[in-house]
Design a protein around this motif. Structure first.
Motif, PDB file in Angstrom:
ATOM      1  N   THR A  68       0.927  -1.134   0.286  1.00  0.00           N
ATOM      2  CA  THR A  68      -0.070   0.055   0.076  1.00  0.00           C
ATOM      3  C   THR A  68       0.961   1.212  -0.092  1.00  0.00           C
ATOM      4  O   THR A  68       1.887   1.237   0.636  1.00  0.00           O
ATOM      5  N   GLU A  69       0.576   2.184  -0.812  1.00  0.00           N
ATOM      6  CA  GLU A  69       1.301   3.439  -1.048  1.00  0.00           C
ATOM      7  C   GLU A  69       0.979   4.365   0.072  1.00  0.00           C
ATOM      8  O   GLU A  69      -0.203   4.728   0.004  1.00  0.00           O
ATOM      9  N   LEU A  70       1.952   4.898   0.843  1.00  0.00           N
ATOM     10  CA  LEU A  70       1.806   6.012   1.797  1.00  0.00           C
ATOM     11  C   LEU A  70       2.724   6.939   1.511  1.00  0.00           C
ATOM     12  O   LEU A  70       3.701   6.824   0.781  1.00  0.00           O
ATOM     13  N   LEU A  71       2.512   8.177   2.240  1.00  0.00           N
ATOM     14  CA  LEU A  71       3.414   9.173   2.196  1.00  0.00           C
ATOM     15  C   LEU A  71       4.133   9.388   3.357  1.00  0.00           C
ATOM     16  O   LEU A  71       3.520   9.371   4.385  1.00  0.00           O
ATOM     17  N   ASP A  72       5.494   9.883   3.355  1.00  0.00           N
ATOM     18  CA  ASP A  72       6.227  10.284   4.706  1.00  0.00           C
ATOM     19  C   ASP A  72       6.239  11.674   4.740  1.00  0.00           C
ATOM     20  O   ASP A  72       5.664  12.368   3.934  1.00  0.00           O
ATOM     21  N   GLN A  73       6.690  12.119   5.928  1.00  0.00           N
ATOM     22  CA  GLN A  73       6.864  13.548   6.178  1.00  0.00           C
ATOM     23  C   GLN A  73       7.519  14.437   5.320  1.00  0.00           C
ATOM     24  O   GLN A  73       7.357  15.609   5.139  1.00  0.00           O
ATOM     25  N   HIS A  74       8.345  13.807   4.214  1.00  0.00           N
ATOM     26  CA  HIS A  74       8.966  14.793   3.182  1.00  0.00           C
ATOM     27  C   HIS A  74       8.174  14.565   1.913  1.00  0.00           C
ATOM     28  O   HIS A  74       8.545  15.213   0.928  1.00  0.00           O
ATOM     29  N   GLY A  75       6.982  14.110   1.968  1.00  0.00           N
ATOM     30  CA  GLY A  75       6.127  14.046   0.864  1.00  0.00           C
ATOM     31  C   GLY A  75       6.384  12.738  -0.086  1.00  0.00           C
ATOM     32  O   GLY A  75       5.890  12.626  -1.337  1.00  0.00           O
ATOM     33  N   ARG A  76       7.465  11.824   0.259  1.00  0.00           N
ATOM     34  CA  ARG A  76       7.781  10.843  -0.461  1.00  0.00           C
ATOM     35  C   ARG A  76       6.800   9.649  -0.527  1.00  0.00           C
ATOM     36  O   ARG A  76       6.235   9.452   0.601  1.00  0.00           O
ATOM     37  N   ALA A  77       6.470   9.125  -1.880  1.00  0.00           N
ATOM     38  CA  ALA A  77       5.795   8.012  -1.727  1.00  0.00           C
ATOM     39  C   ALA A  77       6.771   6.660  -1.302  1.00  0.00           C
ATOM     40  O   ALA A  77       7.557   6.655  -1.695  1.00  0.00           O
ATOM     41  N   ARG A  78       5.874   5.870  -0.494  1.00  0.00           N
ATOM     42  CA  ARG A  78       6.704   4.747   0.153  1.00  0.00           C
ATOM     43  C   ARG A  78       5.572   3.482   0.261  1.00  0.00           C
ATOM     44  O   ARG A  78       4.421   3.677   0.593  1.00  0.00           O
ATOM     45  N   HIS A  79       6.218   2.517  -0.651  1.00  0.00           N
ATOM     46  CA  HIS A  79       5.455   1.233  -0.437  1.00  0.00           C
ATOM     47  C   HIS A  79       5.685   0.514   0.832  1.00  0.00           C
ATOM     48  O   HIS A  79       6.812   0.331   0.933  1.00  0.00           O
ATOM     49  N   PHE A  80       4.455   0.267   1.383  1.00  0.00           N
ATOM     50  CA  PHE A  80       4.660  -0.188   2.822  1.00  0.00           C
ATOM     51  C   PHE A  80       5.568  -1.189   3.040  1.00  0.00           C
ATOM     52  O   PHE A  80       6.422  -1.229   3.815  1.00  0.00           O
ATOM     53  N   TYR A  81       5.687  -2.478   2.203  1.00  0.00           N
ATOM     54  CA  TYR A  81       6.127  -3.351   2.780  1.00  0.00           C
ATOM     55  C   TYR A  81       7.877  -3.359   2.127  1.00  0.00           C
ATOM     56  O   TYR A  81       8.574  -3.288   2.775  1.00  0.00           O
TER      57      TYR A  81
END
Length: 218
Positions: A68-81
């Motif tokens: 699942t794609e989330l966003l970190d505090q820098h606005g970067r897309a991060r794939h959860f696993y």
């Protein structure tokens, strides 16, 4: 916290049963019963196995945790696993920036934990997942991270309400209202598949000990 009382859950490693076992064992092990963020006491340490070194175990862990794609505090897309869990030691907790209850205490506590782990040479990621994604934008989370002096390797995560809700659900962190969120802390090593659960208000020394001895033979 009494460490003598442990519930051990082992997941079979055969590819034919591992994915099914994950879907059954992990929600049971990580699910919250009733939310009690402010006065939540550390439960007896619960141990479980999710993931591991074999290709079958890793594939099953990826299937369960999802990308699942989330966003970190820098606005970067991060794939959860793949981006946040795979082959890493991690601490996972749940919070929101407008919280006036347990969140400041938990975040301050985890900042101490991060520094203690750094001093011991431990490479550990911390994931703080908001339970209020509609208000906790990346910019808001970045200010929050700065306020609590979060170091490198600490991701504050948000995203669309639907995606955040899906991740919270599978980790046992979903709450009816942000103020009712849990203070649970998940400690895991996806390279070995070992996980324990405690609370983020536990003493920094105890949390560090759990991290350092996570993969000890039991």
């Amino acid at each position: 916290m009494k460490r003598s009382s442990r519930a051990s859950v082992r997941v079979p490693v055969r590819a034919t049963v591992l994915a099914t076992a994950l879907a059954t064992v992990l929600p049971l092990a990580l699910a919250i019963s009733t939310p009690a963020p402010a006065g939540e006491k550390a439960p007896a340490v619960e141990r479980m196995k999710v993931g591991g070194v074999s290709p079958e175990e890793e594939a099953a862990a990826e299937k369960y945790f999802t990308n699942t794609e989330l966003l970190d505090q820098h606005g970067r897309a991060r794939h959860f696993y793949d981006d946040l869990l795979k082959r890493r030691k991690v601490l996972i907790n749940f919070a929101f920036t407008a919280c006036m209850g347990a969140c400041p205490v938990m975040t301050q506590n985890l900042a101490k934990v991060q520094e203690m782990l750094r001093q011991r040479g431990e490479q550990v990621s911390i994931l703080t997942i908001t339970v209020d994604p509609e208000n906790d934008t990346p910019a808001v989370l970045k200010q929050y991270a700065t306020k609590y002096k979060a170091g490198p390797g600490w991701s504050f995560l948000t995203g669309t309400p639907e995606k955040v809700s899906a991740v919270l659900q599978l980790l046992g962190g979903k709450a009816r209202q942000p103020s009712e969120h849990t203070a649970k802390l998940l400690i895991g090593d996806t390279s070995t598949g070992m996980w324990v659960k405690t609370v983020a208000t536990e003493s920094p020394e105890t949390i560090v000990q759990l991290v350092q001895h996570l993969n000890d033979p039991k």
